[in-house]
Design a protein around this motif. Structure first.
Motif, PDB file in Angstrom:
ATOM      1  N   LYS A 120       0.840  -1.206   0.000  1.00  0.00           N
ATOM      2  CA  LYS A 120       0.000   0.000   0.000  1.00  0.00           C
ATOM      3  C   LYS A 120       0.874   1.255   0.000  1.00  0.00           C
ATOM      4  O   LYS A 120       0.660   2.179  -0.789  1.00  0.00           O
ATOM      5  N   ALA A 121       1.862   1.296   0.871  1.00  0.00           N
ATOM      6  CA  ALA A 121       2.740   2.463   0.975  1.00  0.00           C
ATOM      7  C   ALA A 121       3.525   2.686  -0.318  1.00  0.00           C
ATOM      8  O   ALA A 121       3.730   3.829  -0.742  1.00  0.00           O
ATOM      9  N   ASP A 122       3.950   1.602  -0.964  1.00  0.00           N
ATOM     10  CA  ASP A 122       4.703   1.720  -2.222  1.00  0.00           C
ATOM     11  C   ASP A 122       3.820   2.305  -3.328  1.00  0.00           C
ATOM     12  O   ASP A 122       4.255   3.181  -4.068  1.00  0.00           O
ATOM     13  N   TYR A 123       2.600   1.813  -3.439  1.00  0.00           N
ATOM     14  CA  TYR A 123       1.671   2.376  -4.432  1.00  0.00           C
ATOM     15  C   TYR A 123       1.424   3.856  -4.157  1.00  0.00           C
ATOM     16  O   TYR A 123       1.437   4.682  -5.068  1.00  0.00           O
ATOM     17  N   GLU A 124       1.195   4.196  -2.892  1.00  0.00           N
ATOM     18  CA  GLU A 124       0.920   5.590  -2.530  1.00  0.00           C
ATOM     19  C   GLU A 124       2.127   6.483  -2.814  1.00  0.00           C
ATOM     20  O   GLU A 124       1.968   7.613  -3.267  1.00  0.00           O
ATOM     21  N   ARG A 125       3.328   5.969  -2.587  1.00  0.00           N
ATOM     22  CA  ARG A 125       4.552   6.724  -2.862  1.00  0.00           C
ATOM     23  C   ARG A 125       4.645   7.069  -4.347  1.00  0.00           C
ATOM     24  O   ARG A 125       5.152   8.125  -4.723  1.00  0.00           O
ATOM     25  N   LEU A 126       4.129   6.178  -5.190  1.00  0.00           N
ATOM     26  CA  LEU A 126       4.137   6.396  -6.635  1.00  0.00           C
ATOM     27  C   LEU A 126       2.917   7.186  -7.113  1.00  0.00           C
ATOM     28  O   LEU A 126       2.734   7.391  -8.309  1.00  0.00           O
ATOM     29  N   GLY A 127       2.074   7.599  -6.169  1.00  0.00           N
ATOM     30  CA  GLY A 127       0.888   8.378  -6.517  1.00  0.00           C
ATOM     31  C   GLY A 127      -0.228   7.542  -7.111  1.00  0.00           C
ATOM     32  O   GLY A 127      -1.084   8.058  -7.825  1.00  0.00           O
ATOM     33  N   LYS A 128      -0.227   6.244  -6.825  1.00  0.00           N
ATOM     34  CA  LYS A 128      -1.239   5.343  -7.371  1.00  0.00           C
ATOM     35  C   LYS A 128      -2.170   4.861  -6.257  1.00  0.00           C
ATOM     36  O   LYS A 128      -1.757   4.715  -5.111  1.00  0.00           O
ATOM     37  N   ASP A 129      -3.410   4.583  -6.621  1.00  0.00           N
ATOM     38  CA  ASP A 129      -4.389   4.060  -5.676  1.00  0.00           C
ATOM     39  C   ASP A 129      -4.125   2.565  -5.466  1.00  0.00           C
ATOM     40  O   ASP A 129      -4.152   1.791  -6.430  1.00  0.00           O
ATOM     41  N   PRO A 130      -3.885   2.128  -4.222  1.00  0.00           N
ATOM     42  CA  PRO A 130      -3.549   0.726  -3.971  1.00  0.00           C
ATOM     43  C   PRO A 130      -4.742  -0.209  -3.819  1.00  0.00           C
ATOM     44  O   PRO A 130      -4.566  -1.416  -3.747  1.00  0.00           O
ATOM     45  N   VAL A 131      -5.962   0.318  -3.798  1.00  0.00           N
ATOM     46  CA  VAL A 131      -7.124  -0.507  -3.466  1.00  0.00           C
ATOM     47  C   VAL A 131      -7.338  -1.659  -4.445  1.00  0.00           C
ATOM     48  O   VAL A 131      -7.406  -2.828  -4.040  1.00  0.00           O
ATOM     49  N   LYS A 132      -7.433  -1.384  -5.737  1.00  0.00           N
ATOM     50  CA  LYS A 132      -7.684  -2.446  -6.723  1.00  0.00           C
ATOM     51  C   LYS A 132      -6.532  -3.439  -6.826  1.00  0.00           C
ATOM     52  O   LYS A 132      -6.767  -4.651  -6.843  1.00  0.00           O
TER      53      LYS A 132
ATOM     54  N   LEU B 158      -4.365  -4.293  -4.541  1.00  0.00           N
ATOM     55  CA  LEU B 158      -4.336  -5.119  -3.328  1.00  0.00           C
ATOM     56  C   LEU B 158      -5.475  -6.137  -3.331  1.00  0.00           C
ATOM     57  O   LEU B 158      -5.273  -7.286  -2.937  1.00  0.00           O
ATOM     58  N   ALA B 159      -6.640  -5.737  -3.799  1.00  0.00           N
ATOM     59  CA  ALA B 159      -7.770  -6.666  -3.886  1.00  0.00           C
ATOM     60  C   ALA B 159      -7.464  -7.792  -4.876  1.00  0.00           C
ATOM     61  O   ALA B 159      -7.728  -8.970  -4.600  1.00  0.00           O
ATOM     62  N   ALA B 160      -6.893  -7.430  -6.020  1.00  0.00           N
ATOM     63  CA  ALA B 160      -6.545  -8.436  -7.034  1.00  0.00           C
ATOM     64  C   ALA B 160      -5.480  -9.389  -6.498  1.00  0.00           C
ATOM     65  O   ALA B 160      -5.560 -10.607  -6.709  1.00  0.00           O
ATOM     66  N   LEU B 161      -4.493  -8.851  -5.807  1.00  0.00           N
ATOM     67  CA  LEU B 161      -3.427  -9.680  -5.249  1.00  0.00           C
ATOM     68  C   LEU B 161      -3.974 -10.621  -4.180  1.00  0.00           C
ATOM     69  O   LEU B 161      -3.611 -11.796  -4.136  1.00  0.00           O
TER      70      LEU B 161
END
Length: 130
Positions: free
Chosen positions: A18-30, A32-35
């Motif tokens: 989650k933190a890595d996605y957020e650092r890149l300015g991306k929404d981690p929700v989808k 993380l759900a897929a993973l």
């Protein structure tokens, strides 16, 4: 000593991703759900060393797609990569593929005796034989 920061805890894999996605300015929700769904269906596994996570997604034929997520310094990532390489080499995997890895990570892999080459699969930028 007020500024001395000691990190002796380990984040959960989901927190790191989650933190890595957020650092890149991306929404981690989808993602993380897929993973989560992939892991539940045994289509992916996670390896974690400290605050670095390696995701291995099964793409068949003794091959996996790799994704790395981290909240650590480059030296700690290097130490984690050494452990990940050992674990992967102790499996029946033959090939790993990737696209979203930074150039410095690919350089690190080559220094750790992993021969990175252009992918033979058009879905990926690079590959390495295990």
């Amino acid at each position: 000593f007020r500024y001395l920061r000691i990190r002796n805890y380990v984040m959960k894999a989901s927190q790191i991703i989650k933190a890595d996605y957020e650092r890149l300015g991306k929404d981690p929700v989808k993602p993380l759900a897929a993973l989560t769904k992939l892991i539940q269906n045994k289509g992916a596994i996670l390896l974690q060393e400290g605050d670095t996570v390696l995701v291995l997604i099964n793409i068949g034929d003794k091959a996996v797609e790799l994704h790395i997520f981290t909240q650590e310094s480059p030296i700690r990532v290097a130490k984690a990569m050494i452990q990940f390489i050992k674990k992967i080499r102790n499996t029946d995997l033959e090939t790993v593929y990737g696209s979203d890895v930074q150039e410095q990570t690919l350089d690190l892999l080559s220094k750790l005796d992993v021969e990175v080459m252009p992918s033979d699969n058009p879905k990926y930028k690079w590959m390495a034989k295990v």
